[in-house]
Motif scaffolding. Structure first.
Motif, PDB file in Angstrom:
ATOM      1  N   ARG A  64       0.810  -1.223   0.000  1.00 26.69           N
ATOM      2  CA  ARG A  64       0.000   0.000   0.000  1.00 26.69           C
ATOM      3  C   ARG A  64       0.843   1.272   0.000  1.00 26.69           C
ATOM      4  N   ILE A 125      -7.058  -7.034   5.416  1.00 26.89           N
ATOM      5  CA  ILE A 125      -6.682  -6.906   4.010  1.00 26.89           C
ATOM      6  C   ILE A 125      -7.862  -7.255   3.112  1.00 26.89           C
ATOM      7  N   LEU A 129      -9.575  -4.676   0.412  1.00 29.19           N
ATOM      8  CA  LEU A 129      -9.762  -5.006  -1.002  1.00 29.19           C
ATOM      9  C   LEU A 129     -11.211  -5.349  -1.344  1.00 29.19           C
ATOM     10  N   ARG A 130     -12.088  -5.335  -0.326  1.00 25.07           N
ATOM     11  CA  ARG A 130     -13.519  -5.604  -0.505  1.00 25.07           C
ATOM     12  C   ARG A 130     -13.746  -6.986  -1.119  1.00 25.07           C
ATOM     13  N   MET A 138      -4.465 -11.574  -7.682  1.00 31.85           N
ATOM     14  CA  MET A 138      -4.450 -10.175  -8.089  1.00 31.85           C
ATOM     15  C   MET A 138      -3.043  -9.760  -8.485  1.00 31.85           C
ATOM     16  N   ILE A 140      -0.660  -6.565  -8.419  1.00 24.32           N
ATOM     17  CA  ILE A 140      -0.453  -5.230  -7.862  1.00 24.32           C
ATOM     18  C   ILE A 140       0.611  -4.552  -8.708  1.00 24.32           C
ATOM     19  N   LYS A 145      -2.941   2.190  -9.411  1.00 25.29           N
ATOM     20  CA  LYS A 145      -3.815   1.283  -8.691  1.00 25.29           C
ATOM     21  C   LYS A 145      -4.210   0.101  -9.573  1.00 25.29           C
ATOM     22  N   SER A 146      -4.623  -0.960  -8.914  1.00 22.38           N
ATOM     23  CA  SER A 146      -5.057  -2.145  -9.647  1.00 22.38           C
ATOM     24  C   SER A 146      -6.367  -1.866 -10.371  1.00 22.38           C
ATOM     25  N   THR A 151      -7.330  -8.545 -11.762  1.00 21.24           N
ATOM     26  CA  THR A 151      -7.864  -9.678 -10.989  1.00 21.24           C
ATOM     27  C   THR A 151      -8.135 -10.826 -11.941  1.00 21.24           C
TER      28      THR A 151
END
Length: 331
Positions: A64, A125, A129-130, A138, A140, A145-146, A151
């Motif tokens: 992050r 985490i 990342l919801r 994923m 990174i 940002k991703s 994904t």
């Protein structure tokens, strides 16, 4: 005396509050690692393990927080047996195979690292990342940002090491050749089967009439057909999951797209086809029976098997081929 105790208690509370506040302030203003320190720490950890284990602190520190000039392929999983993730262990094995292949490949550098986060070690985490499912792969990126494409869609392409390597190449332009550890179980099985067959032929060398048994060869041919039409070869190539969660949170046994399938789905299709074949055999053999009552029973049972299981097979096809208008008995 009571007043003195009250004042003493109040002083202790104030001191404790000041100590906690000071500790939080020091932690908040603690010097961040420089880029060279981050990369060196990751390389040191990577020398011990090909897949780095991140908790919440390491995730925030190496993923992050800026600066960062390296990419990370992150696997979010739930390996504890209490989580009942049926495919997480298999996905973790494939992920480790790819990470080992990368660490010992000529393309290895400090521009890409493989890391894993277990749900029980980093629930925060998953919240950041919801995510509410596992496993998830994923990418990174080193900068920015991703995005949605970062994904991996494991429901479409599976999670074999080869599929993961293709995903890594698409996102990072790093080509990884997958090296699987030698597995001699297949060779041993073939040698054992050949030895058994040779032994049976030797013992029965004076009585080989069973080789002319039509029913035996018919059963072998039918089983081979069931294996091929059910999609076992597709499973071997793509490595799909056994099952996956549906949109309503339950377990799906049939893949919702005609472009994919699940392992359990192949066995379901094989069983449905076997029941249809059994019904056809009963219908065919019923005409050769001299007992009319037995012939009638075989006809009714065979017709029922064909009708019911063909309808179920058609329902499976309709669920995968959206818009197919025809059905029989079941929708």
């Amino acid at each position: 005396m009571i007043l003195l105790r009250s004042l003493l208690g109040l002083c202790l509370i104030v001191i404790a509050f000041l100590v906690i506040t000071d500790a939080q302030s020091k932690q908040k203003h603690a010097p961040q690692l420089s880029l060279s320190e981050k990369v060196q720490n990751l390389l040191d950890m990577n020398m011990k393990k090909s897949v780095l284990r991140f908790n919440t602190q390491k995730f925030k520190e190496y993923v992050r927080q800026a600066p960062r000039n390296y990419s990370i392929i992150l696997m979010l999983t739930a390996l504890q047996p209490t989580r009942q993730c049926q495919i997480c262990r298999h996905a973790s094995d494939e992920f480790t195979i790819l990470a080992n292949s990368y660490r010992y490949s000529p393309t290895y550098s400090n521009k890409l690292f493989f890391a894993m986060v277990d749900f029980d070690e980093g629930q925060e985490i998953f919240q950041i990342l919801r995510l509410n499912t596992a496993p998830v792969f994923m990418h990174i990126p080193a900068k920015g940002k991703s995005k949605a494409a970062d994904t991996m869609d494991i429901h479409r392409v599976g999670f074999s090491a080869e599929a993961l390597a293709k995903f890594v190449h698409e996102r990072t332009d790093i080509q990884i050749r997958v090296f699987r550890p030698p597995n001699y179980s297949g060779t041993v099985a073939v040698i054992t089967m050949a030895a058994v067959v040779a032994g049976v032929l030797y013992l029965k060398r004076n009585n080989l009439e069973f080789l002319y048994n039509k029913q035996m060869w018919g059963a072998i041919a039918v089983f081979f057909c069931f294996t091929m039409i059910s999609g076992q070869m597709w499973n071997h190539i793509r490595g799909p999951p056994l099952v996956h969660k549906s949109q309503n949170g339950g377990i799906a046994y049939i893949h919702g797209s005609s472009q994919g399938q699940l392992v359990i789905e192949t066995y379901i299709v094989m069983f449905l086809n076997a029941m249809i074949v059994l019904g056809m055999i009963l219908l065919t053999e019923s005409g050769s029976q001299t007992d009319m009552r037995k012939s009638r029973i075989m006809t009714i049972v065979g017709l029922g098997l064909v009708a019911i299981f063909f309808s179920l097979l058609l329902s499976v096809f309709r669920s995968k081929a959206m818009g197919y208008p025809y059905s029989f008995l079941f929708k």
